[in-house]
Scaffold this active site. Structure first.
Site, PDB file in Angstrom:
ATOM      1  N   GLY A 110       3.480  -3.451   6.227  1.00  9.34           N
ATOM      2  CA  GLY A 110       4.163  -3.177   5.057  1.00  9.34           C
ATOM      3  C   GLY A 110       5.287  -1.942   5.022  1.00  9.34           C
ATOM      4  O   GLY A 110       6.289  -2.320   5.949  1.00  9.34           O
ATOM      5  N   ASP A 137      -6.253   7.991  13.918  1.00 14.80           N
ATOM      6  CA  ASP A 137      -6.743   7.893  12.476  1.00 14.80           C
ATOM      7  C   ASP A 137      -6.420   9.367  11.996  1.00 14.80           C
ATOM      8  O   ASP A 137      -7.421  10.310  12.336  1.00 14.80           O
ATOM      9  CB  ASP A 137      -8.112   7.658  12.509  1.00 14.80           C
ATOM     10  CG  ASP A 137      -8.769   7.396  10.887  1.00 14.80           C
ATOM     11  OD1 ASP A 137      -8.161   8.029   9.861  1.00 14.80           O
ATOM     12  OD2 ASP A 137      -9.834   6.756  10.694  1.00 14.80           O
ATOM     13  N   TYR A 171      -7.143   4.097 -11.875  1.00 16.81           N
ATOM     14  CA  TYR A 171      -6.517   4.375 -10.459  1.00 16.81           C
ATOM     15  C   TYR A 171      -6.471   5.993 -10.224  1.00 16.81           C
ATOM     16  O   TYR A 171      -5.444   6.620 -10.028  1.00 16.81           O
ATOM     17  CB  TYR A 171      -5.167   4.040 -10.027  1.00 16.81           C
ATOM     18  CG  TYR A 171      -4.791   3.903  -8.719  1.00 16.81           C
ATOM     19  CD1 TYR A 171      -5.806   3.734  -7.516  1.00 16.81           C
ATOM     20  CD2 TYR A 171      -3.330   4.369  -8.476  1.00 16.81           C
ATOM     21  CE1 TYR A 171      -5.212   3.863  -6.387  1.00 16.81           C
ATOM     22  CE2 TYR A 171      -2.914   4.522  -7.329  1.00 16.81           C
ATOM     23  CZ  TYR A 171      -3.671   4.403  -6.120  1.00 16.81           C
ATOM     24  OH  TYR A 171      -3.252   4.476  -4.786  1.00 16.81           O
ATOM     25  N   VAL A 185       5.039  -3.103  -4.547  1.00 18.63           N
ATOM     26  CA  VAL A 185       5.634  -3.520  -3.447  1.00 18.63           C
ATOM     27  C   VAL A 185       4.977  -4.781  -2.601  1.00 18.63           C
ATOM     28  O   VAL A 185       3.822  -4.602  -2.515  1.00 18.63           O
ATOM     29  CB  VAL A 185       6.023  -2.510  -2.195  1.00 18.63           C
ATOM     30  CG1 VAL A 185       6.727  -3.036  -0.925  1.00 18.63           C
ATOM     31  CG2 VAL A 185       6.689  -1.090  -3.018  1.00 18.63           C
ATOM     32  N   THR A 196       3.458  -6.077  -0.136  1.00 18.37           N
ATOM     33  CA  THR A 196       2.784  -6.085   1.068  1.00 18.37           C
ATOM     34  C   THR A 196       1.464  -6.760   1.099  1.00 18.37           C
ATOM     35  O   THR A 196       1.042  -7.399  -0.108  1.00 18.37           O
ATOM     36  CB  THR A 196       2.221  -4.785   1.351  1.00 18.37           C
ATOM     37  OG1 THR A 196       1.274  -4.232   0.294  1.00 18.37           O
ATOM     38  CG2 THR A 196       3.704  -3.626   1.031  1.00 18.37           C
TER      39      THR A 196
END
Length: 253
Positions: A18, A65, A149, A185, A187
């Site tokens: 991405g 991570d 969201y 975007v 991706t």
């Protein structure tokens, strides 16, 4: 245009796909030495191979991570010089207040919100030496909070405040801090989300392009368009830009 980035060392998180991959590729093409950070070793190696094929540069890879305790400290031990830090790792799930558990909310913020803050803190001394730049990839949900969201909107708002507040203090050390708020975007992650949405709303996942038809210019942004803004903001050509957050959403999605 020569962005005067040749020889600078950039660390890019979330670099395996991405926006992160697009940013890393363009910085490599501009002559930066790269350290790529992501969680999945195979994906990260694939990204490095793609970059090497087009930029004839071999990035350094760190598999980490950044949401896990101690991961940022371990990463910081491996970085000995730094000119550009691109904070990009993070994927906060959609959902309303009652849809997202406390555990899921905290895990998402550990990666994106606290990940950005803690990595910047851990590498800040190196940035003061180089009089470097921090570029935070945030998101337009911080500007236009959506209750569906909510975790992302709150997290992005926090990172916008972090970017602006840090920039004021970092100027005395010669460090610039900027942010970019991408709208939608193109991706793989957003296409997957759109396919799921199209299945629910239209009864056919393959009709997902219909969901973007009413966006500005009838499309989403391309990852490369975000990368070009990152490269300019990180470059000496933008040396007096700090504390600014650039919105890239075609004029209002």
């Amino acid at each position: 245009m020569d962005l005067q980035l040749r020889g600078k060392h950039a660390v890019v998180t979330g670099a395996s796909q991405g926006i992160g991959l697009a940013v890393a590729t363009l910085l490599a093409e501009e002559g930066c030495d790269l350290t790529l950070v992501a969680r999945n070793r195979t994906s990260l190696q694939n990204a490095a191979d793609q970059i090497a094929a087009v930029a004839h540069a071999v990035p350094r890879l760190i598999v980490a991570d950044l949401s896990l305790p101690g991961a940022i400290d371990e990463l910081a031990k491996e970085v000995t010089s730094l000119d550009i830090l691109v904070n990009n790792a993070g994927a906060i799930p959609p959902g309303g207040l009652l849809d997202i558990s406390s555990e899921r909310w905290r895990a998402a913020w550990d990666l994106k919100v606290y990940g950005y803050i803690d990595l910047t803190r851990s590498l800040y001394t190196l940035l003061t030496v180089s009089r470097g730049v921090v570029v935070n990839i945030i998101g337009t949900a911080g500007e236009r909070p959506d209750p569906s969201y909510i975790a992302g909107a709150a997290g992005n708002s926090a990172l916008m405040a972090f970017t602006k507040g840090m920039a004021k203090g970092a100027a005395v050390d010669g460090v610039r801090v900027v942010g970019i708020n991408p709208g939608p975007v193109r991706t793989e992650r957003i296409k997957l989300m759109l396919r799921n949405q199209a299945e629910r709303k239209l009864g056919d996942a393959e009709r997902w392009p219909e969901l973007v038809a009413n966006m500005p210019f009838g499309r989403m942004a391309e990852p490369q368009e975000i990368a070009q803004a990152v490269a300019f903001l990180a470059s000496p050509l933008s040396a007096y830009t700090s504390g600014a957050i650039l919105t890239i959403d075609g004029g209002g999605a």
